[in-house]
Design an enzyme around this catalytic site. Structure first.
Site, PDB file in Angstrom:
ATOM      1  N   ASP A  14       0.819  -1.222   0.000  1.00 35.80           N
ATOM      2  CA  ASP A  14       0.000   0.000   0.000  1.00 35.80           C
ATOM      3  C   ASP A  14       0.850   1.270   0.000  1.00 35.80           C
ATOM      4  O   ASP A  14       0.422   2.307   0.485  1.00 35.80           O
ATOM      5  CB  ASP A  14      -0.958   0.029   1.208  1.00 35.80           C
ATOM      6  N   GLY A  16       1.793   3.019  -2.629  1.00 31.62           N
ATOM      7  CA  GLY A  16       1.456   3.948  -3.698  1.00 31.62           C
ATOM      8  C   GLY A  16       2.115   3.604  -5.013  1.00 31.62           C
ATOM      9  O   GLY A  16       2.343   4.466  -5.863  1.00 31.62           O
ATOM     10  N   LYS A  19       0.289   4.663  -8.493  1.00 32.18           N
ATOM     11  CA  LYS A  19       0.439   6.034  -8.986  1.00 32.18           C
ATOM     12  C   LYS A  19       1.803   6.243  -9.635  1.00 32.18           C
ATOM     13  O   LYS A  19       1.910   6.815 -10.726  1.00 32.18           O
ATOM     14  CB  LYS A  19       0.264   7.038  -7.843  1.00 32.18           C
ATOM     15  N   ALA A  40      -3.885  -8.039  -3.746  1.00 36.22           N
ATOM     16  CA  ALA A  40      -3.371  -6.678  -3.567  1.00 36.22           C
ATOM     17  C   ALA A  40      -3.849  -5.807  -4.712  1.00 36.22           C
ATOM     18  O   ALA A  40      -3.866  -6.235  -5.864  1.00 36.22           O
ATOM     19  CB  ALA A  40      -1.848  -6.691  -3.510  1.00 36.22           C
ATOM     20  N   HIS A  42      -3.703  -1.928  -6.756  1.00 34.02           N
ATOM     21  CA  HIS A  42      -3.064  -0.640  -6.989  1.00 34.02           C
ATOM     22  C   HIS A  42      -4.165   0.365  -7.305  1.00 34.02           C
ATOM     23  O   HIS A  42      -4.964   0.150  -8.212  1.00 34.02           O
ATOM     24  CB  HIS A  42      -2.104  -0.694  -8.182  1.00 34.02           C
ATOM     25  N   THR A  43      -4.221   1.453  -6.559  1.00 38.82           N
ATOM     26  CA  THR A  43      -5.212   2.494  -6.812  1.00 38.82           C
ATOM     27  C   THR A  43      -4.583   3.602  -7.643  1.00 38.82           C
ATOM     28  O   THR A  43      -3.556   4.161  -7.261  1.00 38.82           O
ATOM     29  CB  THR A  43      -5.748   3.073  -5.492  1.00 38.82           C
ATOM     30  N   SER A 298      -7.544  -1.105  -0.761  1.00 35.03           N
ATOM     31  CA  SER A 298      -8.207  -0.900  -2.055  1.00 35.03           C
ATOM     32  C   SER A 298      -8.983  -2.120  -2.515  1.00 35.03           C
ATOM     33  O   SER A 298      -9.925  -2.008  -3.298  1.00 35.03           O
ATOM     34  CB  SER A 298      -7.174  -0.498  -3.120  1.00 35.03           C
ATOM     35  N   GLY A 412       0.533  14.332  -3.202  1.00 36.14           N
ATOM     36  CA  GLY A 412      -0.907  14.210  -3.405  1.00 36.14           C
ATOM     37  C   GLY A 412      -1.216  13.041  -4.311  1.00 36.14           C
ATOM     38  O   GLY A 412      -0.309  12.446  -4.911  1.00 36.14           O
TER      39      GLY A 412
END
Length: 423
Positions: A14, A16, A19, A40, A42-43, A298, A412
């Site tokens: 988690d 990131g 992104k 798992a 990925h967002t 996620s 961000g």
């Protein structure tokens, strides 16, 4: 000949990765997943839309890139179909841009039941799996009983039947109900037909051939290094090698053909599910990190446990992976804290150590160094020149402690909120 660059998480997942792989992919021709399964996610946020990718590589949003599901991945046709169809409805047709290794193992319906049955049998000793059948699939792989994607091309029915009967015998011995299997199996079989729409390849030849022809390849890891089956916080780990070595076995790449290794970490630390977590916070600070960081899984939706950054664990995973460039995520989550703590050592049985121990038990006490926070918003910062002094000092402290430079800083969730440093 080009080398494969590797992108992987340095904590308990988690971090990131989704992104950042989306930020990096414009520089690559191929993006390849090398391990893990749909446990798992990925967002990614792309053009204002949020997507959760579980099995599909994160390069899918980048034009004509080739995306590869490697042999080290375990694939559930049903969950893959749901994921691919959702992307297709959003205008992202994958059939011409995604290929699947014949050697990737299939997660069968009975693997899901075995996962649940095994957890139930452990009682209070359960490790908190996602119930997606990952562990039993890797168990079949190691015991040489697995069903692979390439089996869909010939001899599938017999191989499936033999594996299913073996699983049913185990389920019966555990007195686990199988009344829901028929419906799940029917949908799974339909999904295998959908899977056949995609090109099955010998991905080791595809990847190495691409390198020989001068193409650039990015290998994308899932989960995090502290969940590695060999080097993670065992037994609270996943069933595959999440470290850089997993790229070699999960794609068929020689160690000498690995180039840069990008190690991703958060400015703090999180963990989902059970397992030791030395810097975990049980107070308002932990709740604040969870709220500001939107720390919910996620895939599972589970609330993530939160704590201060653990530099003992980070030094360990940097060493294991041979990290050449660090990427720090979610710096903005720390914006409001007047003081930030970093664990620089552990105290075990009255002795201080900077090494990651064999057991992460309750007897591990973190030794913290306190640093002043920057107490101003970072979300609109566009260059390193705009960093508050305290934030620059924090980065310098981390680089000195970890021994590797921080090349990228995320402030961000959007792709634009990414700062490439000139270090």
């Amino acid at each position: 000949m080009e080398k494969v660059d590797v992108l992987l998480g340095l904590q308990w997942g988690d971090e990131g990765k989704g992104k950042i792989v989306d930020v990096l992919t414009p520089h690559y021709d191929i993006v390849a997943r090398f391990q893990g399964g749909p446990n798992a996610g990925h967002t990614l946020e792309f053009n204002g839309e949020k997507y959760v990718l579980r099995s599909i590589p994160s390069g899918i949003f980048q034009g004509e890139k080739t995306n590869v599901i490697g042999n080290g991945v375990v694939l559930d046709p049903l969950l893959f179909k749901e994921e691919a169809e959702a992307l297709a409805r959003s205008g992202h047709d994958l059939t011409k841009r995604l290929v699947i290794s014949r050697k990737a193992h299939l997660i069968m319906p009975t693997h899901r039941l075995l996962d649940a049955a095994n957890e139930m049998a452990k009682g209070s000793g359960k490790i908190g799996t996602t119930g997606k059948g990952i562990g039993p699939t890797y168990t079949d792989k190691v015991s040489r009983n697995g069903l692979r994607v390439g089996d869909l091309e010939h001899g599938f029915e017999e191989a499936y039947s033999v594996a299913k009967e073996r699983h049913l015998r185990i389920l019966n011995s555990l007195n686990y109900p199988t009344d829901k299997l028929a419906d799940l199996e029917e949908r799974w079989m339909e999904a295998t037909k959908y899977l056949r729409k995609f090109e099955f390849v010998d991905s080791e030849f595809l990847i190495n051939g691409a390198l020989l022809s001068g193409k650039k390849v990015l290998a994308e890891g899932a989960q995090g290094s502290l969940l590695d089956i060999d080097f993670g916080s065992y037994p609270f780990v996943t069933s595959s090698n999440t470290i850089c070595a997993g790229c070699c076995t999960g794609l068929g790449v020689a160690p000498r053909n690995v180039g840069d290794v990008y190690g991703i970490f958060k400015a703090y630390c999180t963990r989902v599910g059970a397992g030791p977590f030395p810097t975990e916070l049980f107070d308002e600070t932990g709740d604040k990190l969870c709220e500001l960081g939107r720390e919910f899984g996620s895939v599972t939706g589970r609330k993530r446990r939160c704590g201060w950054i653990d530099l003992v664990a980070l030094r360990y995973t940097i060493m294991l992976n041979g990290v050449t460039k660090l990427i720090m995520m979610k710096s903005d989550v720390m914006d409001l804290f007047p003081t930030i703590k970093a664990c620089v050592a552990y105290e075990i049985d009255g002795k201080e150590t900077r090494n990651f121990p064999f057991h992460l038990t309750e007897g591990v006490t973190p030794v913290y160094k306190e640093l002043p926070g920057w107490q101003q918003s970072m979300t609109n910062v566009v260059s390193e020149a705009d960093f508050p002094k305290e934030f620059s000092d924090y980065i310098a402290f981390l680089e000195k402690e970890l021994g590797v430079g921080i090349a990228i800083v995320s402030v961000g969730p959007d792709r634009e909120q990414t700062i490439i440093r000139q270090a």
